[in-house]
Write a protein that holds these residues in place. Sequence first.
Motif, mmCIF file in Angstrom:
data_model
loop_
_atom_site.group_PDB
_atom_site.id
_atom_site.type_symbol
_atom_site.label_atom_id
_atom_site.label_comp_id
_atom_site.label_asym_id
_atom_site.label_seq_id
_atom_site.Cartn_x
_atom_site.Cartn_y
_atom_site.Cartn_z
ATOM 1 N N VAL A 1 -8.429 6.959 0.222
ATOM 2 C CA VAL A 1 -7.452 7.798 0.272
ATOM 3 C C VAL A 1 -7.959 9.165 -0.557
ATOM 4 O O VAL A 1 -8.348 9.074 -1.659
ATOM 5 N N LEU B 1 0.856 4.380 -2.794
ATOM 6 C CA LEU B 1 0.476 5.566 -2.550
ATOM 7 C C LEU B 1 1.777 6.755 -2.956
ATOM 8 O O LEU B 1 1.640 7.726 -3.675
ATOM 9 N N THR C 1 -10.208 3.913 6.759
ATOM 10 C CA THR C 1 -10.108 2.370 6.635
ATOM 11 C C THR C 1 -11.184 1.753 7.109
ATOM 12 O O THR C 1 -11.887 2.153 8.175
ATOM 13 N N ASN D 1 2.983 8.658 1.161
ATOM 14 C CA ASN D 1 2.021 7.744 1.744
ATOM 15 C C ASN D 1 1.527 8.468 3.194
ATOM 16 O O ASN D 1 0.857 7.782 3.978
ATOM 17 N N LEU E 1 -3.225 14.844 2.081
ATOM 18 C CA LEU E 1 -3.888 13.513 2.108
ATOM 19 C C LEU E 1 -4.611 12.883 3.401
ATOM 20 O O LEU E 1 -4.189 13.039 4.253
ATOM 21 N N ILE F 1 -8.930 0.909 2.059
ATOM 22 C CA ILE F 1 -8.553 2.172 2.416
ATOM 23 C C ILE F 1 -9.095 3.078 1.429
ATOM 24 O O ILE F 1 -8.857 3.136 0.239
ATOM 25 N N ASN G 1 -5.846 10.060 9.058
ATOM 26 C CA ASN G 1 -7.062 9.538 9.221
ATOM 27 C C ASN G 1 -8.267 10.494 9.432
ATOM 28 O O ASN G 1 -8.248 11.728 10.146
ATOM 29 N N THR H 1 0.872 -1.011 0.038
ATOM 30 C CA THR H 1 -0.069 0.071 -0.039
ATOM 31 C C THR H 1 0.824 1.234 -0.064
ATOM 32 O O THR H 1 0.711 2.161 -0.865
ATOM 33 N N SER I 1 -8.199 4.834 -9.125
ATOM 34 C CA SER I 1 -8.186 6.189 -8.452
ATOM 35 C C SER I 1 -9.056 7.077 -9.499
ATOM 36 O O SER I 1 -8.976 6.992 -10.662
ATOM 37 N N THR J 1 -0.762 9.720 5.188
ATOM 38 C CA THR J 1 -2.415 10.150 4.935
ATOM 39 C C THR J 1 -2.790 10.357 6.550
ATOM 40 O O THR J 1 -2.148 9.708 7.431
ATOM 41 N N SER K 1 -7.349 9.823 4.823
ATOM 42 C CA SER K 1 -7.777 8.384 4.571
ATOM 43 C C SER K 1 -8.919 7.974 5.431
ATOM 44 O O SER K 1 -9.153 8.360 6.616
ATOM 45 N N LYS L 1 -7.240 12.928 -1.834
ATOM 46 C CA LYS L 1 -6.164 13.879 -1.986
ATOM 47 C C LYS L 1 -7.034 15.168 -2.139
ATOM 48 O O LYS L 1 -7.872 15.634 -2.880
#
Lengths: 104, 157
Positions: free
Chosen positions: B134, B51, B145, B58, B141, B132, B62, B47, B108, B60, B143, B136
């Motif tokens: 994500v 990303l 989950t 990567n 970023l 997940i 939450n 992952t 994406s 991100t 996210s 942008k």
Amino acid sequence: MAGSIKIRARNSNGVTTVKSIIQHEMETGLRTDKKTGEPIPAHFIQEVTAKWKDEVVMTGLWSGGVSKNPYLSFKFNGGEKGDKIEITWVDNQGQSGTVTDEIG
Amino acid sequence: MIDAKRRTLLKGSLGVSAIGVAVSAGLLTPGTVLANWPKAAFAATETDAALNELLGSNATENSDQIKLEAPDIAENGAQLPVVVDTDLEGVQSISIIASANNSPLIASFDLGTNAVPFVSTRIKMAESADIIAVVKTDSGLFSKTKSVKVTIGGCGG
């Protein structure tokens, strides 16, 4: 067979919701043919472009991880009954398809 | 082992020739083939790597401003509905990841100026794992989950 796209677009309170289904195998390239044992070549849509009139609303970049006969729904601000919606896809083997519909 | 290599070779040459045929038949100009498709991101097997390739980071954060709908338990990993919806501002793209898939990056979606930051689709999941989303935005970023239990995987043969 790879081919048809079904589109349904409706406007409600200024927001248009588009729902679509594209007929496509979406083979990951990871599977093998159970009878012959031969690998099934990857064959999946890589790029989907959705337009409202001539404006791009969304571009989807896909892997073979999107399900067979992909379902895609998206929304955008604006749109009136009769406006043109166009969805185009291109797959990893260079095949492509496009369909236009009107907001109903 | 030898057999596996042979298959890789076969697969590779098949892919190349199919595109080659399409190009020479004038169906595609070379420039349009895979023009925007982030090959390295989709090829990544982790992952974080996916990303990094796709979004340049990567890192991100939450966010509860992202709604991620997916079933808690999926009997069929081949057709797993996923809905991502957010009220974050300045959304540029929404990406969907299935953390345990061979290639975790599923899809994406780049959003145009009038797009509502919402997408609904169906994905394949090889096994129980995290999905997940994500998002942008202009300010980084974000996210969300969700853990999904898959009874029958949807990727293998």
